[in-house]
Design a protein around this motif. Structure first.
Motif, PDB file in Angstrom:
ATOM      1  N   TYR A 151      40.481  33.502  39.392  1.00  0.00           N
ATOM      2  CA  TYR A 151      41.002  34.389  40.432  1.00  0.00           C
ATOM      3  C   TYR A 151      40.861  35.817  39.920  1.00  0.00           C
ATOM      4  CZ  TYR A 151      43.291  30.211  42.325  1.00  0.00           C
ATOM      5  OH  TYR A 151      43.551  28.965  42.845  1.00  0.00           O
ATOM      6  N   PRO A 152      40.043  36.649  40.556  1.00  0.00           N
ATOM      7  CA  PRO A 152      39.924  38.042  40.111  1.00  0.00           C
ATOM      8  C   PRO A 152      41.218  38.797  40.396  1.00  0.00           C
ATOM      9  CG  PRO A 152      38.697  37.709  42.146  1.00  0.00           C
ATOM     10  CD  PRO A 152      39.205  36.369  41.723  1.00  0.00           C
ATOM     11  N   ILE A 153      41.692  39.530  39.414  1.00  0.00           N
ATOM     12  CA  ILE A 153      42.910  40.315  39.598  1.00  0.00           C
ATOM     13  C   ILE A 153      42.530  41.633  40.249  1.00  0.00           C
ATOM     14  CG2 ILE A 153      44.825  41.466  38.431  1.00  0.00           C
ATOM     15  CD1 ILE A 153      44.817  39.155  36.428  1.00  0.00           C
ATOM     16  N   ARG A 154      42.974  41.795  41.474  1.00  0.00           N
ATOM     17  CA  ARG A 154      42.633  42.974  42.284  1.00  0.00           C
ATOM     18  C   ARG A 154      43.604  44.129  42.099  1.00  0.00           C
ATOM     19  NH1 ARG A 154      38.801  40.688  45.970  1.00  0.00           N
ATOM     20  NH2 ARG A 154      39.046  38.438  45.983  1.00  0.00           N
ATOM     21  N   GLY A 155      44.798  43.821  41.602  1.00  0.00           N
ATOM     22  CA  GLY A 155      45.756  44.893  41.386  1.00  0.00           C
ATOM     23  C   GLY A 155      47.042  44.390  40.770  1.00  0.00           C
ATOM     24  N   VAL A 156      47.701  45.270  40.019  1.00  0.00           N
ATOM     25  CA  VAL A 156      49.016  44.988  39.453  1.00  0.00           C
ATOM     26  C   VAL A 156      50.033  45.615  40.392  1.00  0.00           C
ATOM     27  CG1 VAL A 156      50.536  45.337  37.471  1.00  0.00           C
ATOM     28  CG2 VAL A 156      48.094  44.926  37.110  1.00  0.00           C
ATOM     29  N   ALA A 179      45.882  38.300  42.774  1.00  0.00           N
ATOM     30  CA  ALA A 179      44.754  37.628  42.120  1.00  0.00           C
ATOM     31  C   ALA A 179      44.060  36.776  43.171  1.00  0.00           C
ATOM     32  CB  ALA A 179      45.235  36.785  40.956  1.00  0.00           C
ATOM     33  N   GLY A 180      42.949  37.282  43.702  1.00  0.00           N
ATOM     34  CA  GLY A 180      42.302  36.585  44.806  1.00  0.00           C
ATOM     35  C   GLY A 180      43.284  36.503  45.956  1.00  0.00           C
TER      36      GLY A 180
END
Length: 80
Positions: free
Chosen positions: A28-33, A57-58
């Motif tokens: 799952y690509p982490i797109r933001g915190v 994450a995704g």
């Protein structure tokens, strides 16, 4: 949020930023915190402090915990 409490693999960029979460063999690509905090642990149970992250994450909104002393990551909760 649904409790998960499973070990995961977290990929980091060379600068130490969260890059991807691998859970149950799926990346799952982490797109933001979305949020970040430090949990001190329950000292009376000898829990180590840990860093906590709420991430997008995704399609998941996931709460990740990292115990730096053991370099251990786990997925604490996901939004249901």
């Amino acid at each position: 949020m649904k409790a998960v409490q499973q070990a995961v693999t977290v990929g980091l960029t060379p600068a130490g930023q969260l890059l991807r979460l691998v859970w149950q063999g799926r990346p799952y690509p982490i797109r933001g915190v979305l949020d970040q905090w430090r949990y001190g642990g329950r000292w009376w149970l000898n829990e180590a402090p840990r860093d906590c992250y709420l991430v997008q994450a995704g399609e998941l909104v996931a709460e990740l915990h990292h115990e730096a002393a053991l370099d251990r990551w786990w997925l604490a909760r996901i939004q249901d």
